[in-house]
Design a protein around this motif. Structure first.
Motif, PDB file in Angstrom:
ATOM      1  N   ASP A 277       0.812  -1.219   0.000  1.00  0.00           N
ATOM      2  CA  ASP A 277       0.000   0.000   0.000  1.00  0.00           C
ATOM      3  C   ASP A 277       0.849   1.274   0.000  1.00  0.00           C
ATOM      4  OD1 ASP A 277      -2.258  -1.474  -0.095  1.00  0.00           O
ATOM      5  OD2 ASP A 277      -2.792  -1.259   2.020  1.00  0.00           O
ATOM      6  N   PHE A 278       2.148   1.141   0.232  1.00  0.00           N
ATOM      7  CA  PHE A 278       3.003   2.342   0.201  1.00  0.00           C
ATOM      8  C   PHE A 278       3.421   2.659  -1.234  1.00  0.00           C
ATOM      9  CE2 PHE A 278       3.670   0.555   4.467  1.00  0.00           C
ATOM     10  CZ  PHE A 278       3.213   1.622   5.210  1.00  0.00           C
ATOM     11  N   GLN A 279       3.288   3.920  -1.586  1.00  0.00           N
ATOM     12  CA  GLN A 279       3.520   4.277  -2.993  1.00  0.00           C
ATOM     13  C   GLN A 279       4.975   4.021  -3.429  1.00  0.00           C
ATOM     14  OE1 GLN A 279       2.779   8.355  -4.186  1.00  0.00           O
ATOM     15  NE2 GLN A 279       1.832   7.652  -6.086  1.00  0.00           N
ATOM     16  N   ALA A 280       5.898   4.223  -2.489  1.00  0.00           N
ATOM     17  CA  ALA A 280       7.313   4.004  -2.846  1.00  0.00           C
ATOM     18  C   ALA A 280       7.535   2.541  -3.243  1.00  0.00           C
ATOM     19  CB  ALA A 280       8.211   4.373  -1.674  1.00  0.00           C
ATOM     20  N   VAL A 281       6.834   1.636  -2.588  1.00  0.00           N
ATOM     21  CA  VAL A 281       6.952   0.209  -2.943  1.00  0.00           C
ATOM     22  C   VAL A 281       6.303  -0.026  -4.311  1.00  0.00           C
ATOM     23  CG1 VAL A 281       6.224  -2.132  -2.292  1.00  0.00           C
ATOM     24  CG2 VAL A 281       7.069  -0.558  -0.537  1.00  0.00           C
ATOM     25  N   GLN A 282       5.160   0.582  -4.536  1.00  0.00           N
ATOM     26  CA  GLN A 282       4.465   0.402  -5.826  1.00  0.00           C
ATOM     27  C   GLN A 282       5.333   0.892  -6.989  1.00  0.00           C
ATOM     28  OE1 GLN A 282       0.754   2.481  -5.388  1.00  0.00           O
ATOM     29  NE2 GLN A 282       0.108   1.214  -3.657  1.00  0.00           N
ATOM     30  N   ILE A 283       6.043   1.996  -6.761  1.00  0.00           N
ATOM     31  CA  ILE A 283       6.897   2.531  -7.840  1.00  0.00           C
ATOM     32  C   ILE A 283       7.990   1.525  -8.197  1.00  0.00           C
ATOM     33  CG2 ILE A 283       8.637   4.318  -8.379  1.00  0.00           C
ATOM     34  CD1 ILE A 283       6.824   6.261  -6.708  1.00  0.00           C
ATOM     35  N   LYS A 284       8.565   0.895  -7.168  1.00  0.00           N
ATOM     36  CA  LYS A 284       9.616  -0.101  -7.448  1.00  0.00           C
ATOM     37  C   LYS A 284       9.028  -1.296  -8.191  1.00  0.00           C
ATOM     38  CE  LYS A 284      12.597   1.058  -3.614  1.00  0.00           C
ATOM     39  NZ  LYS A 284      13.293   2.072  -4.397  1.00  0.00           N
ATOM     40  N   LEU A 285       7.848  -1.716  -7.789  1.00  0.00           N
ATOM     41  CA  LEU A 285       7.218  -2.856  -8.476  1.00  0.00           C
ATOM     42  C   LEU A 285       6.959  -2.503  -9.942  1.00  0.00           C
ATOM     43  CD1 LEU A 285       4.596  -3.912  -5.759  1.00  0.00           C
ATOM     44  CD2 LEU A 285       6.696  -5.138  -6.378  1.00  0.00           C
ATOM     45  N   ALA A 286       6.516  -1.269 -10.175  1.00  0.00           N
ATOM     46  CA  ALA A 286       6.228  -0.839 -11.555  1.00  0.00           C
ATOM     47  C   ALA A 286       7.513  -0.831 -12.383  1.00  0.00           C
ATOM     48  CB  ALA A 286       5.598   0.551 -11.548  1.00  0.00           C
ATOM     49  N   GLU A 287       8.604  -0.369 -11.765  1.00  0.00           N
ATOM     50  CA  GLU A 287       9.890  -0.347 -12.499  1.00  0.00           C
ATOM     51  C   GLU A 287      10.349  -1.757 -12.834  1.00  0.00           C
ATOM     52  OE1 GLU A 287      12.410   1.812  -9.865  1.00  0.00           O
ATOM     53  OE2 GLU A 287      11.755   3.777 -10.627  1.00  0.00           O
ATOM     54  N   MET A 288      10.160  -2.673 -11.874  1.00  0.00           N
ATOM     55  CA  MET A 288      10.559  -4.072 -12.123  1.00  0.00           C
ATOM     56  C   MET A 288       9.719  -4.642 -13.265  1.00  0.00           C
ATOM     57  SD  MET A 288      10.770  -5.337  -8.152  1.00  0.00           S
ATOM     58  CE  MET A 288      11.456  -6.976  -8.265  1.00  0.00           C
ATOM     59  N   ALA A 289       8.407  -4.415 -13.189  1.00  0.00           N
ATOM     60  CA  ALA A 289       7.496  -4.979 -14.205  1.00  0.00           C
ATOM     61  C   ALA A 289       7.823  -4.431 -15.592  1.00  0.00           C
ATOM     62  CB  ALA A 289       6.054  -4.680 -13.829  1.00  0.00           C
ATOM     63  N   MET A 290       8.144  -3.139 -15.643  1.00  0.00           N
ATOM     64  CA  MET A 290       8.450  -2.476 -16.913  1.00  0.00           C
ATOM     65  C   MET A 290       9.677  -3.127 -17.582  1.00  0.00           C
ATOM     66  SD  MET A 290       8.617   1.606 -16.855  1.00  0.00           S
ATOM     67  CE  MET A 290      10.202   1.733 -16.036  1.00  0.00           C
ATOM     68  N   LYS A 291      10.701  -3.390 -16.774  1.00  0.00           N
ATOM     69  CA  LYS A 291      11.933  -3.975 -17.315  1.00  0.00           C
ATOM     70  C   LYS A 291      11.707  -5.415 -17.766  1.00  0.00           C
ATOM     71  CE  LYS A 291      14.940  -0.897 -14.860  1.00  0.00           C
ATOM     72  NZ  LYS A 291      15.977  -0.626 -13.941  1.00  0.00           N
ATOM     73  N   VAL A 292      10.956  -6.149 -16.961  1.00  0.00           N
ATOM     74  CA  VAL A 292      10.686  -7.550 -17.295  1.00  0.00           C
ATOM     75  C   VAL A 292       9.919  -7.632 -18.614  1.00  0.00           C
ATOM     76  CG1 VAL A 292       9.315  -9.558 -16.578  1.00  0.00           C
ATOM     77  CG2 VAL A 292      10.790  -8.410 -14.927  1.00  0.00           C
ATOM     78  N   GLU A 293       8.906  -6.784 -18.733  1.00  0.00           N
ATOM     79  CA  GLU A 293       8.058  -6.812 -19.933  1.00  0.00           C
ATOM     80  C   GLU A 293       8.857  -6.400 -21.183  1.00  0.00           C
ATOM     81  OE1 GLU A 293       5.187  -8.154 -19.265  1.00  0.00           O
ATOM     82  OE2 GLU A 293       4.756  -8.201 -21.406  1.00  0.00           O
ATOM     83  N   ALA A 294       9.723  -5.415 -21.019  1.00  0.00           N
ATOM     84  CA  ALA A 294      10.527  -4.965 -22.171  1.00  0.00           C
ATOM     85  C   ALA A 294      11.484  -6.077 -22.620  1.00  0.00           C
ATOM     86  CB  ALA A 294      11.315  -3.706 -21.803  1.00  0.00           C
TER      87      ALA A 294
END
Ligand SMILES: Cc1cc2nc3c(=O)[nH]c(=O)nc-3n(C[C@H](O)[C@H](O)[C@H](O)COP(=O)(O)OP(=O)(O)OC[C@H]3O[C@@H](n4cnc5c(N)ncnc54)[C@H](O)[C@@H]3O)c2cc1C
Length: 338
Positions: A277-294
């Motif tokens: 629920d913390f936004q800082a954690v969500q941002i890291k998850l989004a960055e990880m997902a972005m790299k994996v998908e690319a």
């Protein structure tokens, strides 16, 4: 351009995913601990499940599917660990692909069905003490004589050395220097004159034995010549597919880490709520997902554009380099870095 998988591809991926999740984690843990390779019985099980030689011709015991199907299965197995996936990687992306594309018919008939049945593992032996990045400096020599091909030299870093049943050995087959003189010969384990050095102790890559190989007048039949002198370009074309397999294992490491952390951040509670629920954690998850998908898209691009042939050097090298880098970045992400 349609980026969605077909229902058949989804089904194949899901079958591999279910199998990998239920059957492989305990085995992977044991292999990590003992540093032993995947038991041969499990390699045969992969064969029965149709995971070996997915992209090899059905005429030779393969499954006549595309490289993309092989990528889908490899990602699922390697998400558990590259070590459990390695024999599958070898059978769909390893030197057997060079053999399928370039070897004489007799050698194809001898090797490909055995690899697809999980009865043989074939490894690639290119690097040498003095020829790593500068592979075209290799000095292992293969001389064609009346009674066969004679090999002299030393190889290094061969993944599977001593464990694999056969080796595609890159060697100098004429007096031409550089790439021009290079070809490749298939050598069976147990051939007189072939011996192996001490097993390498690596920081990671446990369960995948590697060692030096010594060729002291090793004699094989002339039918074992896979690519004659001046065939370096062909060997590198097949190696471009191997690059995609390597990239897929890196993608799998990153996706596996992301799956793990997605679960963890929903379970772990701090300051009265799950840390997701913390936004800082969500941002890291989004960055990880972005790299994996690319990384996934770059790999899909390389293998889909190759169709039934071999990928381009450009697309496979880009996919490999990117996937290797993001595997490190994604698994290294932690709360305190930026
Ligand atoms: C885990 C593992 C498994 C492997 N499996 C196999 C296998 O199955 N079969 C096989 O044949 N080989 C295998 N290899 C060998 C691998 O292909 C070589 O490690 C690779 O080619 C690099 O060679 P090198 O290690 O000798 O490094 P070097 O070539 O000595 O390079 C050392 C450093 O110098 C840099 N460098 C080199 N040349 C240049 C340049 N021109 N410009 C800028 N920088 C440069 C490199 O990027 C690197 O950082 C494996 C290696 C590893 C680590």
């Amino acid at each position: 351009m349609d980026f969605r998988l077909s229902p058949e591809q989804e089904q194949l991926r899901d079958t591999a995913r279910r199998f990998a999740k239920s059957e492989l984690p305990e085995l992977a843990r044991k292999m990590e601990e003992t540093n032993e390779p995947l038991p041969r019985e499990m390699v045969k099980r992969y064969a029965r499940l149709g995971f070996l030689g997915i992209n090899l011709p059905a005429d030779y015991g393969g499954h006549d599917a595309g490289h993309l199907e092989a990528v889908l299965v490899l990602e699922e197995l390697a998400k558990v660990s590259p070590a459990v996936a390695f024999p599958m990687f070898e059978s769909c992306f390893g030197p057997i692909l060079a053999i399928a594309h370039f070897a004489p018919e007799e050698l194809r008939r001898r090797l490909i069905p055995a690899v697809c049945a999980g009865e043989k593992i074939v490894a690639v032996s290119m690097s040498e003490p003095g020829a790593g990045s500068a592979l075209t400096d290799l000095t292992t020599r293969a001389t064609i004589k009346a009674d066969g091909v004679h090999l002299m030299g030393q190889k290094r870093w061969c993944s599977g050395a001593g464990h694999a049943d056969g080796y595609l050995v890159y060697c100098r087959m004429s007096d031409d220097s550089g790439a021009k003189g290079i070809g490749a010969v298939y050598v069976e384990k147990g051939t007189p004159g072939l011996s192996f050095g001490k097993r390498e102790q690596l920081m990671g890559f446990r369960g995948i034995p590697g060692a030096d190989m010594f060729f002291d007048d090793v004699r094989v039949s002339k039918e074992n010549v896979v690519v004659a002198a001046n065939g370096f370009r062909q060997l590198m074309e097949a190696f471009d597919l191997e690059r995609c397999g390597n990239a897929t294992m890196c993608l799998a490491l990153a996706q596996g880490a992301l799956d793990f952390v997605l679960d963890y951040v929903q379970q772990r509670r701090q300051f009265g709520k799950p840390i997701v629920d913390f936004q800082a954690v969500q941002i890291k998850l989004a960055e990880m997902a972005m790299k994996v998908e690319a990384a996934r898209l770059l790999i899909y691009q390389a293998v889909c554009n190759a169709a039934a042939g071999l990928p381009s050097i450009r697309e496979s090298a880009i996919a490999k380099c990117f996937a290797n880098e993001i595997a490190r970045e994604v698994t290294y992400r932690k709360g305190s870095d930026s």
